[in-house]
Motif scaffolding. Structure first.
Motif, PDB file in Angstrom:
ATOM      1  N   SER A 109     -26.893 -51.390 -29.230  1.00 21.33           N
ATOM      2  CA  SER A 109     -28.086 -52.201 -28.935  1.00 21.33           C
ATOM      3  C   SER A 109     -27.713 -53.452 -28.148  1.00 21.33           C
ATOM      4  O   SER A 109     -28.401 -53.849 -27.197  1.00 21.33           O
ATOM      5  CB  SER A 109     -28.782 -52.599 -30.237  1.00 21.33           C
ATOM      6  N   GLU A 110     -26.583 -54.067 -28.536  1.00 21.32           N
ATOM      7  CA  GLU A 110     -26.125 -55.287 -27.877  1.00 21.32           C
ATOM      8  C   GLU A 110     -25.754 -55.019 -26.416  1.00 21.32           C
ATOM      9  O   GLU A 110     -26.079 -55.800 -25.522  1.00 21.32           O
ATOM     10  CB  GLU A 110     -24.899 -55.817 -28.636  1.00 21.32           C
TER      11      GLU A 110
ATOM     12  N   LYS B  77     -26.936 -52.666 -24.519  1.00 29.09           N
ATOM     13  CA  LYS B  77     -28.185 -52.445 -23.765  1.00 29.09           C
ATOM     14  C   LYS B  77     -28.857 -53.776 -23.452  1.00 29.09           C
ATOM     15  O   LYS B  77     -29.307 -54.013 -22.325  1.00 29.09           O
ATOM     16  CB  LYS B  77     -29.144 -51.547 -24.567  1.00 29.09           C
ATOM     17  N   ALA B  78     -28.892 -54.655 -24.440  1.00 32.80           N
ATOM     18  CA  ALA B  78     -29.552 -55.949 -24.253  1.00 32.80           C
ATOM     19  C   ALA B  78     -28.833 -56.800 -23.208  1.00 32.80           C
ATOM     20  O   ALA B  78     -29.469 -57.560 -22.466  1.00 32.80           O
ATOM     21  CB  ALA B  78     -29.605 -56.701 -25.587  1.00 32.80           C
TER      22      ALA B  78
ATOM     23  N   SER C 147     -23.997 -48.981 -34.145  1.00 36.74           N
ATOM     24  CA  SER C 147     -25.408 -49.039 -33.717  1.00 36.74           C
ATOM     25  C   SER C 147     -25.749 -50.411 -33.140  1.00 36.74           C
ATOM     26  O   SER C 147     -26.429 -50.519 -32.108  1.00 36.74           O
ATOM     27  CB  SER C 147     -26.333 -48.742 -34.907  1.00 36.74           C
ATOM     28  N   GLU C 148     -25.245 -51.463 -33.808  1.00 35.50           N
ATOM     29  CA  GLU C 148     -25.481 -52.822 -33.312  1.00 35.50           C
ATOM     30  C   GLU C 148     -24.838 -53.026 -31.935  1.00 35.50           C
ATOM     31  O   GLU C 148     -25.426 -53.644 -31.044  1.00 35.50           O
ATOM     32  CB  GLU C 148     -24.903 -53.848 -34.294  1.00 35.50           C
TER      33      GLU C 148
ATOM     34  N   ALA D  13     -30.411 -47.302 -21.277  1.00 38.15           N
ATOM     35  CA  ALA D  13     -30.812 -46.292 -22.265  1.00 38.15           C
ATOM     36  C   ALA D  13     -30.351 -44.918 -21.785  1.00 38.15           C
ATOM     37  O   ALA D  13     -30.547 -44.538 -20.628  1.00 38.15           O
ATOM     38  CB  ALA D  13     -32.331 -46.311 -22.445  1.00 38.15           C
TER      39      ALA D  13
ATOM     40  N   ALA E  56     -26.620 -44.560 -25.602  1.00 35.32           N
ATOM     41  CA  ALA E  56     -27.207 -45.890 -25.795  1.00 35.32           C
ATOM     42  C   ALA E  56     -28.734 -45.801 -25.897  1.00 35.32           C
ATOM     43  O   ALA E  56     -29.349 -44.879 -25.351  1.00 35.32           O
ATOM     44  CB  ALA E  56     -26.820 -46.795 -24.653  1.00 35.32           C
TER      45      ALA E  56
END
Length: 419
Positions: A384-385, A387-388, A380-381, A394, A419
């Motif tokens: 998110s990473e 995407k960032a 999950s991290e 997304a 994502a």
């Protein structure tokens, strides 16, 4: 990585403190097996005790990476000496490598020093790889594995350097026994005709790809950059062609070990690799690897089938990455075998698995977990990473491969997350 010395043959030291000797074309020179002898331009020591019984009249001996060529004129077994004709003008230093093309050298592949280095340094320092020099047959690999296992080096992997004719002739059995291959073209180019080295390189890379074992192409890739700030166009083409042949890694040696432009050499090699990979059709490459594997072995193993399906799915859905949960590294190796054209992230609790995957398996990076229970939260991290960092948007698909239970060899699950 620990590089073994192997069964190398070297010239000796010089008399009167000289650091170099100048040799003249068409003059004669004597080679003696008395390695304590201090040489000059008329007589040199050789470290190979069986020299006189290994060579024949008319045979070539290559010294200092082939910069000096000698032709055997006569052999005196009783004195332990051979007389040679010097075929070209050359200036050589002390302890230069010597090659006997076509000769099966009567020396052990694993010397006592190599065994001591592996047992008392390699295993104690948990090296990731043993680069085994001048491997000639599969029993050489088994001997290294015995030394590793006896000294706690169970997780250390073996890279066999193929750099002589005997190793090339026994390539299939060596490949079956080893963890990885290094195409060591420098010494190989003195053992076989140089115009045939590219064929040997392509064959070794192809067979390693089909076996799903990492292959490294090495030596003289950007040789001119030892002294020059820019490589030749031919050298850049050589690097690119190794990538297009299917190599997992390319390696610099003298260019970074003692070159004047080491940073530039690494930079331009990386750029060349990226350009070469941008020309690869990964969908066609996947099909070629899969079809070649089935043609050779008749079928895929269960874990290979999962890996193949994961890569095909990633290609079909245009996934931005494949996340692999792998304890032994076997699953990651099989994913890399099928050449996905996207980032592969290896999650493992084993530090050595992470370091043996990162940059060695094609396209793989890795992350060490403190426990297998962390997998879901770390995935999950990572999503998110990515995407960032703009790697994914997304809703972009990510393929995830792991075992339903946390044990080695239990690859049986593939899923797609977004994502």
């Amino acid at each position: 990585m620990l590089d073994t010395k192997g069964p190398e043959i070297r010239s000796g030291f010089f008399a009167n403190g000289e650091s170099k000797v100048c040799l003249t074309k068409n003059e004669n020179i004597i080679l003696t097996t008395d390695y304590s002898f201090k040489g000059d331009n008329t007589k040199l020591a050789c470290s190979y005790p069986a020299l006189c019984t290994s060579v024949t009249n008319g045979q070539s001996i290559l010294v200092a990476d082939g910069s000096l060529v000698l032709t055997v004129l006569s052999i005196d077994e009783a004195a332990g000496e051979i007389t040679c004709r010097i075929e070209n003008n050359a200036t050589i230093g002390e302890r230069k490598n010597m090659n006997l093309p076509g000769v099966v050298v009567d020396l052990p592949t694993l010397t006592e020093k190599d065994i001591d280095d592996i047992a008392n340094w390699g295993c104690k320092n948990n090296v990731d790889f043993i680069a085994a020099s001048f491997v000639r047959k599969d029993v050489d690999v088994h001997k290294i594995r015995e030394v590793l296992d006896a000294n706690g080096g169970h997780a250390t992997k073996i890279i066999c350097k193929i750099e002589n004719l005997e190793g090339l002739e026994n390539y299939d059995s060596i490949l079956a026994a080893t963890d990885a291959i290094m195409v060591a073209r420098g010494d190989l180019g003195m053992e076989i005709p140089p115009e045939k080295v590219f064929l040997a390189q392509k064959m070794m890379i192809r067979e390693a790809n089909i076996a799903g074992k990492p292959v490294i192409t090495a030596t003289q890739m950007l040789e001119s950059m030892i002294t020059n700030p820019r490589p030749t166009r031919a050298e850049c083409s050589d690097v690119a062609n190794a990538v297009l042949d299917g190599t997992d890694c390319v390696m610099l040696s003298g260019e970074t070990a003692n070159g004047e432009h080491f940073e530039a050499a690494v930079t331009i090699m990386a750029r060349t690799c990226c350009e070469a990979e941008s020309a690869v059709n990964f969908d066609s490459l996947y099909q070629a690897v899969r079809n070649s594997t089935i043609r050779k072995y008749g079928h895929l193993s269960t874990s290979e089938s999962i890996a193949s399906s994961a890569v095909k799915t990633a290609i079909d859905v245009n996934a931005k990455a494949i996340i692999v949960c792998s304890e032994s590294g076997n699953t990651a190796r099989q994913i890399a075998k099928f050449r996905p054209g996207m980032k592969v992230i290896v999650l493992t609790t084993q530090r050595q698995t992470a370091t043996q995957s990162y940059g060695v398996l094609k396209g793989c990076t890795s992350k060490v977990l403190s426990s297998t229970e962390e997998e879901e939260s770390v995935i999950s991290e990572l999503l998110s990473e990515m995407k960032a960092n703009g790697v994914t948007n997304a809703g972009d698909p990510i393929v995830i491969v792991h075992g339903a239970v946390a044990q080695k060899g239990a690859t049986n699950t593939m899923k797609i997350e977004y994502a």
